[in-house]
Motif scaffolding. Structure first.
Motif, short mmCIF file in Angstrom:
data_model
loop_
_atom_site.label_atom_id
_atom_site.label_comp_id
_atom_site.label_asym_id
_atom_site.label_seq_id
_atom_site.Cartn_x
_atom_site.Cartn_y
_atom_site.Cartn_z
N ARG A 3 0.93 -1.21 0.06
CA ARG A 3 0.11 -0.17 -0.27
C ARG A 3 1.11 1.35 0.11
O ARG A 3 2.01 1.05 0.03
CB ARG A 3 -0.89 0.25 1.29
CG ARG A 3 -2.14 -0.99 1.25
CD ARG A 3 -3.26 -0.91 0.55
NE ARG A 3 -4.07 -2.01 0.46
CZ ARG A 3 -5.21 -1.81 -0.17
NH1 ARG A 3 -6.04 -0.82 -0.46
NH2 ARG A 3 -6.02 -2.91 0.30
N VAL A 9 -3.13 1.52 7.78
CA VAL A 9 -4.15 -0.16 8.37
C VAL A 9 -4.86 0.49 10.12
O VAL A 9 -4.39 0.76 10.66
CB VAL A 9 -2.55 -0.41 8.77
CG1 VAL A 9 -3.26 -1.49 9.25
CG2 VAL A 9 -1.33 -0.82 7.67
N ARG A 155 -5.15 -9.22 -0.20
CA ARG A 155 -6.15 -8.17 -1.28
C ARG A 155 -7.45 -8.69 -0.04
O ARG A 155 -8.28 -7.93 0.69
CB ARG A 155 -6.89 -8.70 -2.56
CG ARG A 155 -8.24 -7.72 -2.86
CD ARG A 155 -8.06 -8.52 -3.57
NE ARG A 155 -8.65 -9.32 -4.41
CZ ARG A 155 -8.01 -10.79 -4.83
NH1 ARG A 155 -6.60 -9.64 -5.66
NH2 ARG A 155 -8.18 -12.17 -5.03
N ASN A 158 -7.10 -7.34 3.45
CA ASN A 158 -7.02 -5.92 3.93
C ASN A 158 -8.50 -5.70 3.94
O ASN A 158 -9.60 -4.27 4.75
CB ASN A 158 -6.16 -5.30 3.15
CG ASN A 158 -4.86 -4.76 3.25
OD1 ASN A 158 -5.06 -4.44 4.46
ND2 ASN A 158 -4.07 -5.84 2.78
N ARG A 159 -9.52 -6.39 2.67
CA ARG A 159 -11.03 -5.57 2.27
C ARG A 159 -11.81 -6.21 3.82
O ARG A 159 -12.66 -5.59 3.99
CB ARG A 159 -10.71 -6.15 1.29
CG ARG A 159 -11.05 -5.91 0.01
CD ARG A 159 -11.40 -7.00 -1.47
NE ARG A 159 -10.99 -5.72 -2.92
CZ ARG A 159 -11.74 -6.97 -3.61
NH1 ARG A 159 -12.29 -7.95 -3.24
NH2 ARG A 159 -11.49 -6.19 -4.72
N ARG A 161 -10.96 -6.83 6.47
CA ARG A 161 -9.75 -6.51 8.11
C ARG A 161 -10.05 -7.66 8.50
O ARG A 161 -9.59 -7.29 10.20
CB ARG A 161 -11.11 -5.62 8.53
CG ARG A 161 -10.30 -4.10 8.11
CD ARG A 161 -11.26 -2.64 8.67
NE ARG A 161 -11.69 -2.69 10.28
CZ ARG A 161 -12.62 -2.58 10.76
NH1 ARG A 161 -13.44 -2.20 10.29
NH2 ARG A 161 -12.71 -2.69 11.91
N PRO A 164 -5.86 -7.30 8.42
CA PRO A 164 -4.81 -5.82 7.44
C PRO A 164 -3.29 -5.22 7.58
O PRO A 164 -2.44 -5.95 8.66
CB PRO A 164 -5.50 -4.68 8.12
CG PRO A 164 -6.19 -4.88 9.77
CD PRO A 164 -6.30 -6.67 9.34
N ARG A 166 0.05 -3.25 5.51
CA ARG A 166 0.34 -2.27 4.34
C ARG A 166 1.45 -3.81 2.93
O ARG A 166 1.25 -2.96 2.22
CB ARG A 166 2.03 -0.91 4.43
CG ARG A 166 0.88 -0.01 5.09
CD ARG A 166 2.10 1.01 4.98
NE ARG A 166 0.67 1.88 5.97
CZ ARG A 166 1.22 2.34 7.69
NH1 ARG A 166 1.55 1.21 8.14
NH2 ARG A 166 0.85 3.83 8.03
N VAL A 171 0.62 -8.32 6.45
CA VAL A 171 -0.71 -9.29 6.40
C VAL A 171 0.18 -10.36 7.48
O VAL A 171 -1.05 -11.13 7.99
CB VAL A 171 -1.02 -9.04 5.33
CG1 VAL A 171 -2.25 -10.29 4.55
CG2 VAL A 171 -1.34 -8.36 4.59
N TYR A 217 -15.86 -4.24 4.30
CA TYR A 217 -15.22 -3.72 2.99
C TYR A 217 -17.27 -3.07 2.20
O TYR A 217 -17.97 -3.83 1.95
CB TYR A 217 -15.42 -4.68 1.44
CG TYR A 217 -15.06 -4.48 0.85
CD1 TYR A 217 -14.02 -3.43 0.37
CD2 TYR A 217 -15.46 -5.05 -0.54
CE1 TYR A 217 -13.56 -3.39 -0.84
CE2 TYR A 217 -15.45 -4.68 -1.95
CZ TYR A 217 -13.53 -4.18 -2.00
OH TYR A 217 -13.84 -3.45 -3.51
#
Length: 222
Positions: A3, A9, A155, A158-159, A161, A164, A166, A171, A217
């Motif tokens: 990111r 985050v 993906r 992060n979507r 959570r 999550p 960078r 992750v 999301y």
């Protein structure tokens, strides 16, 4: 898979929500496995090394005949780089990957008695083997709850959570820190499959998503 430095985050989903989500994943698929085809630790190591910038389907097609002939590092050395290159020529970067596979096979024979080591550091010392490849082998063969973070997990992490971060390292740590222990062994398999078939990059299939009601999301699609 990183990111912008300006990306903040967000916190991971709370423990109770994590339990709900992974319980649903487990109910739908109690024993998830890698979609790469292999016969032992060495052939999985080779398959994962070949999978960089390639699909599992493409790797499986290329290794179907190869793994009929080869299942040990010595057999790979006996096959030789020219024959190996011919077998995997349908895979991207096949020439460099063939060199790496021959080099890692030689290292395994010379330093590890032809056996695949059960150490992340030892695995990562092999030519063409990064942290993700090492983690796949540790998880899928040696039953260590290592988290192999690819684009799908990055993906989805992060979507949703669930994990999550960078970059892939964050992750990976987020999975280890936040996913309940009972789900750690299979977590990366569930997340990969969810990202591959449901939470897809361009058009997530939220309408059929088993965790849609728990997912934060915002850009949900029909």
């Amino acid at each position: 898979m990183a990111r912008s430095p300006a990306f903040r985050v967000p916190p991971a989903l709370p423990y109770g929500t994590q339990v709900q989500i992974f319980s649903r994943f487990r109910e739908a698929n109690p024993a998830p496995v890698t979609e790469l085809e292999f016969v032992n630790a060495f052939t999985l190591l080779v398959a994962v090394a070949l999978s960089a910038q390639a699909t599992d389907v493409g790797v499986n097609k290329a290794t179907k005949n190869l793994f009929r002939m080869v299942s040990t590092p010595q057999q790979m050395l006996d096959l030789g780089i020219e024959a190996l290159t011919e077998e995997i020529k349908t895979i991207g970067l096949f020439r460099q990957k063939a060199k790496n596979v021959i080099a890692l096979s030689k290292r395994l024979v010379d330093e590890y008695g032809g056996e695949v080591p059960q150490s992340r550091a030892a695995l990562m010392s092999l030519p063409g083997v990064g942290r993700k490849t090492a983690n796949v082998v540790l998880n899928s063969v040696f039953n260590f709850p290592a988290q192999a973070v690819d684009t799908h997990i990055f993906r989805v992490g992060n979507r949703t959570r669930l994990a999550p971060g960078r970059d892939v390292d964050q992750v990976e740590r987020a999975i280890e820190d936040n996913v309940p222990v009972e789900f750690q062994q299979n977590a990366h398999h569930w997340l990969i499959l969810h990202g591959r078939y449901v939470c897809q990059a361009r058009r997530p299939r939220c309408k059929i998503c088993p965790i849609e009601d728990l997912c934060p999301y915002e850009e949900k699609t029909e």
